[in-house]
Design an enzyme around this catalytic site. Sequence first.
Site, PDB file in Angstrom:
ATOM      1  N   SER A 200      41.022  36.750  40.415  1.00 26.01           N
ATOM      2  CA  SER A 200      39.954  37.049  39.465  1.00 26.01           C
ATOM      3  C   SER A 200      40.497  37.371  38.070  1.00 26.01           C
ATOM      4  CB  SER A 200      39.087  38.179  40.021  1.00 26.01           C
ATOM      5  OG  SER A 200      37.869  38.277  39.338  1.00 26.01           O
TER       6      SER A 200
ATOM      7  N   ASP B  68      48.417  29.065  29.220  1.00 26.62           N
ATOM      8  CA  ASP B  68      47.862  27.992  28.401  1.00 26.62           C
ATOM      9  C   ASP B  68      48.291  28.116  26.941  1.00 26.62           C
ATOM     10  OD1 ASP B  68      46.632  26.879  30.594  1.00 26.62           O
ATOM     11  OD2 ASP B  68      44.703  27.861  30.235  1.00 26.62           O
TER      12      ASP B  68
ATOM     13  N   LYS C 245      40.268  32.780  42.919  1.00 31.70           N
ATOM     14  CA  LYS C 245      38.906  33.310  42.775  1.00 31.70           C
ATOM     15  C   LYS C 245      38.472  33.134  41.321  1.00 31.70           C
ATOM     16  CE  LYS C 245      35.977  37.397  42.930  1.00 31.70           C
ATOM     17  NZ  LYS C 245      35.559  37.231  41.532  1.00 31.70           N
TER      18      LYS C 245
END
Length: 834
Positions: A489, A500, A515
């Site tokens: 999560s 990224d 998740k």
Amino acid sequence: MYPKRISLLVVVVIAAFAIWAGCQTAKSSDPAPATATWAQKFKSDPNNPRIAYATAMLLGQYQYLQRPLDTELSERFFDGYINSIDSRHENFLQSDMDEFNIYRTNLDNLTTSGRGIADLTPAYAIYERLIERIQQHVDYVDELLKQDKFKFTADETIQIDRRHAPFPADLDAAKALWKQELRYEYLQKKLEQEVHETNGVVTVKLPAGATTNIIDALTSRYRWMQHTTTNTDGDAVLQLYLEALAHAYDPHSDYFSAPHAQDFSIDMSLSLFGIGAQLQEDDGYCKIMELVPGGPAAKSKLLNPYDRIMAVAQGNKPPVDVVGMDLEKVVQLIRGPKNTEVRLTISPITDQGSRHVVSLMRDEIKLENGESKAELVVLPDGKRLGVLDVPSFYAPVGMAGGQSYVSVDVAKLIKKLKKEKVDGIIMDLRSNPGGSLDEAVKLTGLFIKDGPVVLARDADGQVSVDADPDPSVLYDGPLVVMINRYSASASEIAAAALQDYGRALIVGDTSTHGKGTVQSLNALQQYVWPVTATATNDPGTLKITKGKFYRITGASTQLKGVASDIVLPDPLDHSPYVGETSLDYPLPWDTIDPVDFNKLNRVQPYLEELRSLSAARLATNQDYAYIQQVIAEDEKQNEDQTATINEQEAIKERERIAAENEAHDDELQSRPLPAAKLYELTVENAGDPGLPAPLSYYTTNTVTAGSRNTPVIYYSSDANFSNFFALPPKVSDISTQGTNVVATWTNFSDVKLPESPSLYSLKSMPDTWTNISDLKSADASNLKGISWVGNTLTVTNPVVLTRIPPDAALDETKRILEDYISLLSKNSMQVVGH
């Protein structure tokens, strides 16, 4: 840390995230008759049918799928409920399933067709049948324990994971299964008492009275199983039933009864109002296991670990007997508003026949064990590394109290690490289950300039962007993030964004949990009107999956998670029970349009070389050799899924495991101590000048009779361990004499004393010894409880000095960070870490 091998137990492996199994049965459309006695048995709160109806309607309208409860979801709902109360498929019979089959395709109608009131007959009828089967199970076990001779000579095995096994066809088949399971449990208890491991040598001898002890222990266990099943009210059954309903939609939608909602708030807020005691159920008694430092219980000095709580009273009201009460209900009685009185009737561990009352004023309890912390690593070459341990993305929720925010705490720790001039930082997100989305964004913002962090799409297809608005960067130096399959999560959001942006190197398991869904908390109070004055005041909270997370590149973290840039071998990576893909009914992976962001590209230019350097180290790393061994054995076990009920085979397996553990321990003890110095930093001491005392590479604990032992020390009453000596690791005999544990040595070999100058200083002690005379020549004026006759030395109440096992993944990540720092330096890239 390399895991030790242990003997196999018959348990269903449950991950940190709920695992629900499915079971297909035939459909039917005729309603089943209601069970006549469930209303009397469970005394259901009159609000419960309304709570169930509201839960179903809200899930149908607001869960991400926007799908009303239908026949397919009814089947999922039914299977989930059955599996939640009989996960091993060992109590219900196939005839029970045939009888209840009518509910399987009709739970949608029964739950939502009643003008605001659900028909809860299936919930209570099925649970009542469970009570009946548990009673039969316990009665049969009692009969076997009285009659069976329990021989274990046959070539017999037991199935470990029965989540997907068929239900017993009839009562005779169930009894055959119950007998097999009892035999396995009996064998494990027998082995615990007759098999003794000392210094890697396994001896087999059953002590006197062992059979009686085994029978008593198993009888007590099954009686407690019966008690916990039957001592259940309508609210507890509703909790199980509505959990199954929510999980029919996806694994992360949930129903929380009022107590469960409070527990969720406490976990998120790291704070509660109570007395500051960790409680545990023990054979029907509520036992104090630990006192929270600074809490009312600890400050009173009237309570101790292992004391039993017999009754609880509020202020001047009469006490409520809590013996045999569900632990959750005892906890609810003890918790309460700040500055209110609670009186506990205590049975002290020192005299369990006595009773006394302890009066305490409730206060706010901070759960500091759940706070972030850091470690400063000072290497021999002068490099200084910081390790941030972030256990969850906590933030205040609800009425639990507290003002702890993970981003604020981590910022304090980073500032301290910068003052200590670290060359690089590792952020450890292993086993971080997530938490607050806002905190994930804020924490990510500590390492990047302003920009998007995560995207979210709701059920209507609307995409929102959560961004860091602050252009400042708290730490701009080399950064490595550790993850594993339990990182979920919010921890996946932070790891994905840092990856990224090219801001951090991701190291660990193949990927995180996966998740990638968003949940909202919805209090049911406004949807449920009390029917009578006796109805509950708090119908609970519904956690609904309302959207999905996406990386700023447009790819979802759902199912696939965040992949590591450098993968380190880990048994978790090979477990079929861990990760979103192991759960029932997860939402699918997909993509949306990416957003613009300024990629830093700090990692990619060095990634291949970093991978190569790490792979070369792992090829000769002894810790990872152990880990690969565990992986191979786990994979074999996952494929086999059986355990032996043959005593000789079980003993051979224990001998093999003991030999492996002995070899591992001996190898670890023979290693030189790491040259790095470690300093633990907490949120509390982060603002202090200087550093605390360095951490030791050893831990101490008291020897118990019959235990296997690593080097033993004796030290004086000096709390700073200023006087101690180490003894050889081979102990010839450990026994109990009265209230003392006595260890005796008759053979001595060269043993170098452990060195940890920061915590221990040696006074008049030889560095090595070959016989008892070397010890006799030492200054032992402060050493008590020691005696020797000839060359036989006896130490009363010895203490074990044990090397703390290495954390193999963290150790290798530190080396990866060192490589990363070096490569950045060689390429003349500016490193701003100080």
